[in-house]
Design an enzyme around this catalytic site. Structure first.
Site: not given
Ligand code: PLP
Length: 402
Positions: A115, A193, A196, A221, A359
């Site tokens: 992401h 990270d 998800q 989430k 993203c």
């Molecule tokens: N990393 C992953 C894999 C994501 O799916 C997301 C959001 O969709 C993020 C990071 C960023 O999360 P946040 O918008 O809560 O900072």
């Protein structure tokens, strides 16, 4: 099969809502909403600063959230849990503070399926400090990330591997356990990270025999409120790092000449934190654990498998997922219809999905696509939602006379 719609007031308030966008943000159960509403009615005060009952009780709840989060991840030290705003802020904190220690020529490895939150901060840091950013590619056919594609990039200059545990577009699970083991042997730091992954899978780092240097995820989430993110960091690593933000609550003492920083976790929690959101995280974890993360994972997989099987039968529909389905993420395209049009037509049927690059522009470009439609199933979805998706996709083709 789980039957949980009744726990989530949004479905009672919106009859016929087919919500398939939990990958962006999950809905909130009454268990969480009611507790936090009650907390604001009866208890609320700022933490750490008062000796009166409300402040003291709020502090107890806030600290309980930290302990619960440590237990949820299966890590020993609650003081290594830092509350941030979201995953993005957690990663930026690490890029800023740990990034300070990196030197020209050092190397960082990320995967192509990151992401932007786990890509842009490293790209920027690499530009600013003349570091080398290396990309581990997934296999275009199987859509999996072979361990070797990461390990072959490791050199004696590698300082960090920043890796998504699960792709937000493909649902691909990365070989994060093996990566942590190899990196630890070689003295390379790892950031996982889990944005998800955490909401959908049971995890216990201690039982897995790994202790990543950094783990990040977002509350929103996993059924908590928006406004709270988590950064877990190895204690000794966090202790070595400079603070990210400075100001109130993160100091031990301040004089005109000098400031001494507070010990963990306060050192990284400057200013008033998102108190209500942190408490919502405590209740959300309790709620999910009450159902069982393993049951949630099975439930999602069943729905995603059924959805994939059914929409694949429709001519012109292409699903982008690895063969082994691990969660509720279903990305797809329909020949001749732009994903934004798909999402718009589905919304007319009260079927909520997301379309675009999610993203993850480097991944979408690598896959020679310009965007995807993405449906994501979570614990409150059911087979009726699968049916609704299939029907709406078929109607979409009729609208376009395909
Ligand atoms: N990393 C992953 C894999 C994501 O799916 C997301 C959001 O969709 C993020 C990071 C960023 O999360 P946040 O918008 O809560 O900072």
């Amino acid at each position: 099969m789980l039957d949980l719609k009744k726990d989530f007031p949004i479905f009672g308030e919106n009859p016929g809502l087919c919500f398939l966008d939990s990958g962006a943000s999950a809905q909130k159960p009454s268990y969480v909403i009611d507790f936090v509403a009650d907390f604001y009615r009866k208890t609320y005060a700022n933490i750490h600063r008062g000796v009166y009952k409300q402040s003291w009780e709020t502090t107890v709840l806030y600290d309980k959230a930290r302990e619960k989060t440590a237990e949820f991840l299966g890590v020993d030290s609650p003081e290594s849990i830092i509350f941030t705003k979201n995953t993005t802020e957690s990663i930026n904190l690490v890029a800023y503070s740990f990034g300070e220690t990196l030197k020209e020529g050092d190397e960082i490895i990320v995967s192509i399926m990151e992401h932007h939150a786990n890509f842009v901060p490293w790209q920027r840091l690499a530009e600013k400090k003349s570091l080398k950013l290396k990309i581990a590619y997934i296999d275009r056919e199987s859509l999996i990330l072979p361990l070797e594609n990461i390990t072959k990039l490791i050199t004696d200059k590698t300082k960090l591997i920043a890796l998504s545990m699960c792709s937000n577009v493909l649902g691909t699970i990365s070989p994060f356990v093996e990566v942590c083991k190899i990196a630890e042997e070689k003295g390379i730091k790892v950031l996982l990270d889990g944005a998800q992954y955490m909401p959908h899978h049971k995890i216990n780092f201690k039982e897995l025999g790994i202790n990543p240097d950094f783990v990040v995820f977002s509350g929103h989430k996993l059924c908590a409120f928006d406004g709270v993110g988590v950064l877990y960091g190895k204690k000794e690593v966090l202790e070595e790092m400079e603070p990210f933000l400075t100001g109130g609550d993160m100091i031990e003492s301040v004089s005109i000449e000098k400031t001494e920083f507070a010990p963990l976790p306060n050192k990284f929690e400057a200013g008033t934190p998102p108190i209500g959101a942190v408490i919502s995280l405590l209740k959300a974890i309790e709620y999910l654990e009450g159902i069982g993360l393993d049951k949630i994972e099975e439930h999602e997989k069943t729905l995603a498998k059924e959805a994939i099987k059914r929409i694949k039968e429709i001519e012109g529909v292409h699903v982008f997922a690895p063969e082994r389905i691990s969660n509720g993420i279903v990305s797809f395209t329909i020949d001749g219809i732009h994903p934004h049009d798909i999402a718009t037509i589905l919304a007319e049927d009260n079927v909520c999905i997301r379309a675009g690059m999610h993203c993850a522009e480097p991944l979408i470009t690598y896959l020679n696509q310009d965007s995807f439609a993405r449906a994501t199933f979570y614990l409150y979805n059911d087979l009726e939602d699968v049916e609704r998706l299939v029907k709406a996709v078929k109607r979409c083709k009729e609208v376009f006379k395909l």
